[in-house]
Structure formats: structure tokens, C-alpha cells
Design an enzyme around this catalytic site. Structure first.
Site, PDB file in Angstrom:
ATOM      1  N   ASP A  81     -27.556   9.270  -2.041  1.00 30.09           N
ATOM      2  CA  ASP A  81     -26.220   8.736  -1.791  1.00 30.09           C
ATOM      3  C   ASP A  81     -25.275   9.871  -1.398  1.00 30.09           C
ATOM      4  OD1 ASP A  81     -27.179   6.286  -2.572  1.00 30.09           O
ATOM      5  OD2 ASP A  81     -26.443   6.476  -4.629  1.00 30.09           O
TER       6      ASP A  81
HETATM    7  N1  URA Z   1     -30.499   6.702  -7.234  1.00 30.61           N
HETATM    8  C1  URA Z   1     -29.207   6.511  -6.917  1.00 30.61           C
HETATM    9  O1  URA Z   1     -28.545   5.631  -7.472  1.00 30.61           O
HETATM   10  N2  URA Z   1     -28.657   7.303  -5.980  1.00 30.61           N
HETATM   11  C2  URA Z   1     -29.324   8.298  -5.366  1.00 30.61           C
HETATM   12  O2  URA Z   1     -28.761   9.006  -4.533  1.00 30.61           O
HETATM   13  C3  URA Z   1     -30.660   8.485  -5.714  1.00 30.61           C
HETATM   14  C4  URA Z   1     -31.243   7.681  -6.653  1.00 30.61           C
END
Ligand code: URA
Length: 237
Positions: A101
Site C-alpha cells: 500500500d
Molecule cells: N497488507 C496490507 O494491508 N497492506 C500492505 O501493504 C501489505 C499487506
């Protein structure tokens, strides 16, 4: 393969820059300077540019310490992780293997090994991913057990995760799948909230402590072999 192709596929030059470097005598193959860009050399040749070794491999692999604020994509309206690596990476068709993310930091593999990426990301192969996290509320033993047993998340049930706590609100979680916002959704499902998330391990790769956020390095031959072994072990089964 042609010498100019060897150099451009090594990522250090474009094809035309490679031609210029060769003609100006900067390139030696097995100890002798070659000035003909079209000269064919074996993939195993020992090549140097200005005396420094240039290593060709079919695919390139980069470990990036992704900072917050960058999108894990090759194209986006905002800043992408490809803005953090040399322009040659885009020319060589490299892309982020999986996504973190925008606010998640840590280890991101960038490669042009399409078949490899397909395998490392395939849900069939259960490549482990470990994240350091902090969360808004103390994580109860009950919430941990639910994560460790597999959580119902609406459209899917997460596979058992392993969770180690350092403090009541921080620790490490390892998952073997990579659904969209998976860890944030797992914490939300136990009425908690992730406040920071950093990936420290992807399969056999461990985030290099020497890399500050935004910095990258090529994988070592040993790391590449370990990644390829993940896939080989699976295909042997
Ligand atoms: N899980 C998440 O919620 N975000 C990420 O970036 C990676 C794994």
C-alpha cells in the site's frame, strides 16, 4: 549475443550508449578491448567497462526499501516506486513484484522476471511475507489466536498467520498470501487498526538493514538462487 545487447541488457547503457562506449575502447571482453558493437560474445564471457565488471543475466532483480508515499505500480498519476530506481529499469521492462500500500514501507522486489514473479505471487506457492506492525490498541490474546487460526474476512478466510508481539501494540506478523489490504483487514476484523506496516521479509529475501527508505540494491547471486529455489521446490512436489 551481440556485445551492445549484452551491455544494454545488463542495465548500464542503452543500446546506442553501449555502441559509443564500445567504439571508444571502454569495454574489454576476457581481458581484450573490443571495438565492434556487433561482435558476438558468449553469455559466460568476463566483461568490464572502464575496468569494472559488468554482469549480464537474463533477468534483473532489485531490492528496494520502499518509502511511504509511493505507489507499487509502473504507471500512476502519483509517484511510483519506479521513480526510485534507475531509468534503465523501465527500459528493461522491470516492474514491482507484488504491491505494498502507498503508506506501507519495506522490502519490494523489482524485476523483469515475469515467470518468476508469477510463481512468487501465486497463491498456490504460499510464499511467506513478514511485516513489522504497530496497531492502535493492545492486541489481545484472543485476537492473535483468531489471526493464527484463520479469520473470516467476508470475501475470503485468511490462512493461519503467525504473530509475535514485542509490546502490546507492536510486533511481527507473517502471512502466506497477499490479498489486497490483507493485514489491515485482518486487524480491522478484530476491532483494531494498523498504524504502521513495514515488510521485512519476502520468501527467502530479508530487507537489507543498510538500505534507507528510498534506497535500492541489486540482489546477490545467492539471493537470486534462493528465490528460484522457492519455485523449484514447488514444481518438484
Ligand atoms: N497488507 C496490507 O494491508 N497492506 C500492505 O501493504 C501489505 C499487506
Amino acid at each position: 549475443m551481440r556485445l551492445d545487447k549484452y551491455l544494454s541488457e545488463s542495465g548500464i547503457f542503452s543500446r546506442s550508449e553501449a555502441g559509443k562506449a564500445i567504439r571508444s575502447g571502454r569495454i574489454a571482453v576476457d581481458g581484450s578491448v573490443l571495438r565492434d558493437p556487433s561482435k558476438h560474445i558468449p553469455e559466460t564471457a568476463s566483461v568490464t567497462c572502464d575496468g569494472k565488471p559488468v554482469v549480464w543475466s537474463r533477468y534483473q532483480y532489485i531490492m528496494l526499501h520502499k518509502p511511504a508515499g509511493y505507489v507499487s505500480a509502473t504507471e500512476d498519476k502519483g509517484r511510483t516506486v519506479m521513480d526510485l530506481v534507475p531509468p534503465a529499469c523501465t527500459r528493461l521492462g522491470m516492474f514491482p513484484c507484488g504491491r505494498l500500500d502507498i503508506d506501507t514501507t519495506g522490502l519490494l522486489l523489482i524485476t523483469n522476471d515475469g515467470p518468476g514473479a508469477h510463481n512468487w505471487l501465486s497463491p498456490k506457492h504460499h510464499v511467506t511475507k513478514t511485516y513489522r506492525f504497530t496497531c492502535a490498541l493492545p492486541l489481545s490474546q484472543e485476537a492473535r489466536s483468531r489471526m493464527e487460526n484463520g479469520l473470516e474476512l467476508g470475501d475470503f478466510t485468511s490462512l493461519p498467520a503467525s504473530v509475535h508481539m514485542d509490546t502490546p501494540q507492536s510486533g511481527e506478523i507473517t502471512i502466506t498470501e497477499g490479498k489486497f489490504h490483507q493485514i489491515k483487514r485482518m486487524f480491522a476484523a478484530v476491532e483494531n487498526e494498523i498504524t504502521s506496516l513495514k515488510r521485512v521479509q519476502f520468501g527467502p529475501l530479508v530487507l537489507d538493514d543498510a538500505l534507507e527508505p528510498g534506497q535500492w540494491r541489486y540482489l546477490t547471486a545467492e539471493e537470486i538462487r534462493a528465490l528460484q529455489d522457492v519455485w523449484k521446490k514447488e514444481t518438484e512436489q
